[in-house]
Structure formats: structure tokens, C-alpha cells
Design a protein around this motif. Structure first.
Motif: not given
Ligand code: ADP
Ligand code: ZN
Ligand code: ZN
Length: 645
Positions: A367, A385, A388
Motif C-alpha cells: 500500500c 489495503c 486504510c
């Protein structure tokens, strides 16, 4: 004019003061101005000051004619604040949701005439029941019994005992166990309508439960975590089922553990509390062992049935179908399908694959915002991800190539493989498919009705689900538990294996459990379903100075500038080393997940046998961090941490 400190649902470490010409009791709900808006808060106390060098605004409205929170409720929040190292303002804002404060409307009455169905406890249950109801003052009972041993039946009888004496009861279970079946079962047995409380209620439903409980018209709430904070009229008992559950630990600030908070609340209210589990946490087991908690063991499944047989398959040796299914497990599933029986398969990883590796240069795709690998989802061809939420549609490596190979198997991939092997027989249950309670219930119902022979899921399925027709449970892979830097790995593996094993053969039919692993030599595999595990693991914990022998606190520093996160953490490390207290201080280091959402993370872990010194240290460190005056620094205190990533 009188001045009042008012607790508000805003994440500030200080408490704001307002004025009113009325005399207001502690615990009343009031509406006050905050910037340009109005918010609902709670009168905390009359302010110590009466002169201010800034403007004090007026309380706009008083919502209650008697305190919404009683003295005890507020003491409870104060103690949480002291224990977990967060200011009272932060605890209040982080725990008492706006939804609780902003209810309106009048209360209502419920008829509490009981026409309960009878169940007779067996001798073992009866003895535990009688011991538990002997005492109305604070005491904590740990009920340790395998799934199906009849813990819930004991809870129900104890609840009945307290309700008949006009006491109120909070029965708290993990969100996932809060099913209509459980509510109905308890309602039927108590002969009253039982209210449930969880995050998905409408505001109107919420109002009914909160006001009813506060005013004493509702004798019992079965609820998820947040129900611990509902004001009560005459609370007499708290029950926490599945007390070992990780989901009872709140990871966001203010970090706290619901089970421990519940014990604290019971102590403040001077009432009994029951903790129940098939696989108690090491902490609770230890507390029982040293006599701090009372310990009750249920040894047999209520409906009898011999234990499931357990097979450990070494994945290193076996041939595997599509890389995930040993022939042993494949044959066992096939046999169940032929017999019209069902299988639950467990895989602790969602998505399609856990890693994408560039075919050109060999780099793994990470990421951009976090130091974690991207998980591939085939359904919409994205890389995501899990930290996040970043979602990439167009995948490209730093070298320019967009040719990737995927590694690791998640539930999405396992589903496709299984569908291929057993067409039309597989249903999947994980956080990606289960977007609502309704969806969850419908998946479970379909499986219960035998529409599918195989249920594939993440740890969601390890919890209290109860399917009589399931005679086989397979764990596709459990090895990722052991790869975490965490002293609870063994405990988690034990709990997961034992709980999952408990799913097979809950009723008459004998069950079989098959566990696939690359690490069959680990001692925990020999201790599934075996209380000897506790002695083994307590010994490890003692040897390496971990809970329950040592108390642990973790301090996390994160900042968008790497050096600021690092320097703050180092400064606090030196500061802590200078304290003349009985502490083990582990070196300040980058956290295992070094970056999340573009913030660099460092952490400091301290341990001590001395609870007082831990408390002092938390306070001193908090002050010291305040002195850094870095408003952009994110600082988190985690007392009794559950994860170390
Ligand atoms: P646990 O909570 O430990 O998983 P339960 O209380 O759900 O166990 O009991 C398992 C099963 O046994 C349930 O179907 C329950 O109805 C039944 N059972 C347990 N105790 C009794 C009892 N005393 N009389 C009748 N049925 C019981
Ligand atoms: Zn590349
Ligand atoms: Zn990310």
C-alpha cells in the motif's frame, strides 16, 4: 449565577464550563452551545472556579427532571479514566455514544408478569446456580464449560432469580452472538419480552431500551459492548459471555477492555458478575486460580455425545488439491455430502490472495499509505489495503510492469476452489459478504436449512453458532496466527481450535475435526480442548514476564514525519528510564506495522509486576507527552494491550 462543568461527546482532554441560574444535579442531561452548534452533555459537577477570564456561555436547556446518570455511573467513568490513562473528557466522548445522550421522549411501561417455561438444571448446573445466587454483593464467577455444556441455561436461571427480586440484569455477548435465536430463547424461558441493544437499532428502538432500563421498566437487556454504559435503575447482575473474545477489546482511543470494565462496574455497583467461556482468557483463568474469582467448571456436553475426534494434518507432507485441501479433508467432506451431513471450513484470511508479486522484478505490491501488502480481490479485480481502505483498480509495480502473480489463499479464492470441487454446495461467510445483520441471518438460515453443505468462513464462524447437522469442521490453515509478534499467539490458537472443534457434533452425531497446518509440531496442537493448556501457557507467560504475571502497557507514537514519531518515542523512553520505579522497559522501536495512513509509528512497551508503578508511569508519561506540545503527534496509551502491530 452558578457554574457547571459539563461532559460533552467531543474528543477533548479538558472539560468545558457553562453557567445557569438554576441548581443542577450531577448527572442531568443538558443542551449547551459549542461553537455554532448545540450539543447534549451531562452535568459533571459544580465548577470549582467562579471567576473566569473568558466568556462562559449559558446552558440552553435541561432535558431531565432527575439525573440521567447516577453517581455510580459517573464514578465508573472516572475509574475507567484513571485506569486506562485517558482524561475523563476523552473517556466520556469515546465511550458514551451521542446516540445514548440524544434520546428524547417519554418512557413506557412493560408488563413483567412471568409465564416462563421451565427447565430443570441437572445436578452439576444446579450446584453452580446455587453457589452463584448465594451472594448479592460484588464477586466474580468464572463459568468454564465447553460449548453445549449448558452455561446459558445457568445464566437464565440466575437471571430469573435476580429479576424476581426486582433487580436488573445486563447480559452482554459479542455482537456476532446477539442473534434472534438467543433473544427468543431467553424471552421464552423468562416469560417476558427481552430487549436487545446493539449498534444497528433505530433511534426510536434505542430510546425505548435506554429509558426503559433507566426507569426500571425493563428488567433485562441482552446487548453488545455498548450496553454496559446504559444507565440503570437498580442493577443487580452483569453477565459477560465469551469473556475471552478479542472483540471486547477496543483498539481505538480510549483503549479499554469491556470485560475488565464490566468487572470494574460490578465492583463500583457492588453487584455480582459472571464471566463465561469455553476457553477463558489466561487472565481470567489465573484470577480464578489465585482465588480472586470463583471458578466453576462444567465438564460435559448437556446432550452427551462423545467428543469430536481430532486429526492434525501436516501440510508439508500431503498432496493438496488446488494447493489448499489435503486428500484427507477432501475425502471427509465428500463423505459428509454423501450422508447429507454438513461441513464448516475455516480460513482466517479474507480476500482472494494476500500478496501480489511482480513477475518482472519480484517486488511485492505494498500500500502507498501503509507498510502492509495489498490484498487482491478477484470479484472486482482490485487490490485493497485492509488498514486504510485504499482500493486500486489499475495495478502497476514501481518497475513499470503490470504483470503480477498472486500468493496466499483468502476466503474468496478458497470459495472458488471449493465451488469447483463441490459445485453448488458452498456458502461463504466473511466480513466482505456480511454487510448487514440481515444478510448474516439469511446466510445462517440457508445453511441451517441445509441448502448448502459447506459453510466457508473467517473467525466469524467460530463463535456460538449451533448447527445440529454439522459433523465435520476443517481448518484450512491456521499458521498466520503464529506469524504475529504477539505473546497471545498460543492462547489465540488454542481458543480458535477449541471453539471451532466445538462446532462439530454439538448434538447426538459424533463429529470430526481436521486441522491443516505447516507447524504440526507446536505443542498447542496437542492441547486442543484440554485444560492442561492453561498450565502450559501460564508457565510460558511466567517465564517471559507477560500477563497475567506482569502488567503490560503499550504507548504508540505516530506522526506524518518519521523523525518526529521516532524522537518523541525515544524521549519518552529516556524519561521512563529515569523514573525510579519497578519497570521493565523494552526499547523504543518502530511498530511492526511501521506506517498506517501515511503516519509513521513507533512504540514503547513497558511491563511490571507492580500495578501501582504501572499506574504512576502511565500518568507521568501522559504528562510528559503533553509537555512535548506536539498537537500533530498522535499518542495512544494501551493499557493491557491485545495487539502489538
Ligand atoms: P452453552 O451455553 O454452554 O453453549 P447451552 O446452555 O446453550 O450451552 O446448552 C446446550 C444445549 O443443551 C441447549 O440446546 C440447551 O437447551 C440444552 N440444555 C442445557 N441445559 C439444559 C437443561 N437443564 N434442561 C434442558 N436442556 C438443557
Ligand atoms: Zn516490478
Ligand atoms: Zn493502506
Amino acid at each position: 449565577m452558578k457554574y457547571y462543568d459539563v461532559l460533552l461527546p467531543i474528543p477533548k482532554s479538558y472539560i468545558l464550563t457553562y453557567k445557569s441560574d438554576k441548581t443542577l444535579d450531577k448527572g442531568l442531561r443538558v443542551v449547551v452551545p459549542l461553537g455554532k452548534r448545540n450539543v447534549t452533555g451531562i452535568v459533571y459537577k459544580q465548577s470549582e472556579k467562579s471567576e473566569f477570564d473568558y466568556e462562559i456561555r449559558d446552558i440552553i436547556e435541561i432535558l431531565d427532571n432527575k439525573p440521567f446518570f447516577k453517581e455510580n455511573d459517573i464514578t465508573f467513568l472516572e475509574k475507567l479514566s484513571a485506569y486506562y490513562g485517558y482524561s475523563l473528557g476523552n473517556v466520556f466522548a469515546g465511550i458514551i455514544s451521542k446516540k445514548i445522550l440524544e434520546i428524547s421522549g417519554t418512557d413506557f411501561n412493560q408488563d413483567i408478569s412471568t409465564h416462563s417455561k421451565l427447565a430443570t438444571l441437572n445436578a452439576e448446573q444446579q450446584k453452580i446456580y446455587e453457589e452463584i445466587i448465594k451472594n448479592n454483593d460484588f464477586n466474580c464467577s468464572l463459568v468454564h464449560g465447553v460449548a453445549g455444556s449448558g452455561k446459558t441455561e445457568i445464566y437464565i436461571e440466575v437471571i430469573k432469580h435476580f429479576i424476581q427480586r426486582n433487580k436488573q440484569v445486563l447480559f452482554i455477548v459479542p455482537e456476532i452472538s446477539l442473534t434472534p435465536q438467543l433473544i427468543k430463547r431467553v424471552s421464552d424461558r423468562l416469560g417476558i419480552i427481552v430487549e436487545s441493544y446493539h449498534s444497528k437499532l433505530t433511534q426510536k428502538q434505542r430510546e425505548k431500551v435506554i429509558l426503559g432500563f433507566r426507569d426500571g421498566h425493563i428488567p433485562i437487556i441482552i446487548g453488545a459492548r455498548s450496553s454496559l454504559f446504559i444507565p440503570s435503575c437498580d442493577l443487580g447482575l452483569i453477565i459477560i459471555d465469551e469473556e475471552h473474545e478479542n472483540s471486547f477489546k477496543q483498539e481505538e482511543a480510549p483503549c479499554y477492555n469491556l470485560r475488565d470494565a464490566a468487572v470494574l462496574k460490578a465492583k463500583i455497583f457492588n453487584i455480582p458478575i459472571i464471566l463465561g467461556s469455553a476457553t477463558p482468557s489466561l487472565e481470567s483463568y489465573y484470577n480464578a486460580k489465585i482465588g480472586k474469582y470463583r471458578y466453576f467448571k462444567l465438564t460435559n456436553k448437556f446432550h452427551g455425545g462423545s467428543d469430536s475426534s481430532l486429526k492434525i494434518i501436516d501440510l508439508k507432507g500431503e498432496d493438496k488439491l488446488s494447493g489448499i485441501l489435503s486428500l484427507t479433508l477432501y475425502d471427509a467432506i465428500l463423505k459428509r455430502i454423501k450422508n447429507n451431513e454438513q461441513t464448516i471450513l475455516f480460513l482466517n484470511r479474507k480476500g482472494y490472495s494476500s500478496q501480489l508479486i511482480c513477475q518482472n522484478c519480484g517486488e511485492t505490491l505494498f500500500c502507498q499509505n501503509c507498510a502492509v501488502t495489498m490484498t487482491y480481490y478477484k470479484s472486482d479485480e482490485t487490490a485493497r489495503c485492509h488498514y486504510c481502505g485504499e482500493k486500486l483498480k489499475y495495478l502497476q509495480c514501481k518497475c513499470g510492469s503490470n504483470n503480477f502473480m498472486d500468493f496466499g489463499v483468502g476466503t474468496e479464492k478458497a470459495y472458488l476452489i471449493l465451488e469447483n470441487l463441490f459445485p453448488g454446495e458452498v456458502i461463504k461467510l466473511d466480513a466482505d459478504t456480511i454487510t448487514s445483520q440481515k444478510r448474516l441471518n439469511s446466510v445462517l438460515k440457508d445453511f441451517e436449512k441445509n441448502k448448502f453443505k459447506i459453510l466457508l468462513g473467517t473467525q466469524l464462524i467460530a463463535k456460538g453458532l449451533n448447527f445440529p447437522n454439522v459433523t465435520l469442521v476443517g481448518i484450512l490453515n491456521i499458521d498466520n496466527i503464529f506469524s504475529l509478534p504477539d505473546f497471545r499467539n498460543n492462547e489465540r490458537a488454542y481458543q480458535l481450535l477449541t471453539q471451532v472443534a466445538g462446532r462439530a457434533g454439538r448434538f447426538e452425531k459424533n463429529g470430526e475435526v481436521i486441522i491443516q497446518t505447516f507447524n504440526p509440531e507446536l505443542p498447542v496442537f496437542g492441547l486442543v480442548n484440554d485444560e492442561k493448556f492453561y498450565e502450559y501457557e501460564l508457565n510460558n507467560r511466567q517465564m517471559f514476564s507477560y500477563p497475567p504475571y506482569f502488567k503490560v502497557v503499550r504507548f504508540i507514537f505516530s506522526h506524518i514525519k518519521e523523525h518526529i514519531a521516532k524522537e518523541s518515542c525515544k524521549k519518552i523512553e529516556y524519561f521512563t528510564k529515569g523514573l525510579n520505579l519497578d519497570l521493565k522497559i523494552l526499547p523504543a522501536v518502530p511498530a511492526p506495522i511501521y506506517k498506517i495512513k501515511n503516519r509513521y509509528r513507533f512504540h514503547l512497551v513497558i511491563k511490571s509486576k507492580n500495578h501501582n508503578d504501572i499506574r504512576k508511569t502511565v500518568k507521568l508519561i501522559k504528562n510528559e507527552v503533553d509537555k512535548l506540545k506536539l498537537s500533530t503527534l498522535n499518542f495512544k496509551i494501551d493499557v493491557d494491550p491485545y495487539f502489538f502491530l
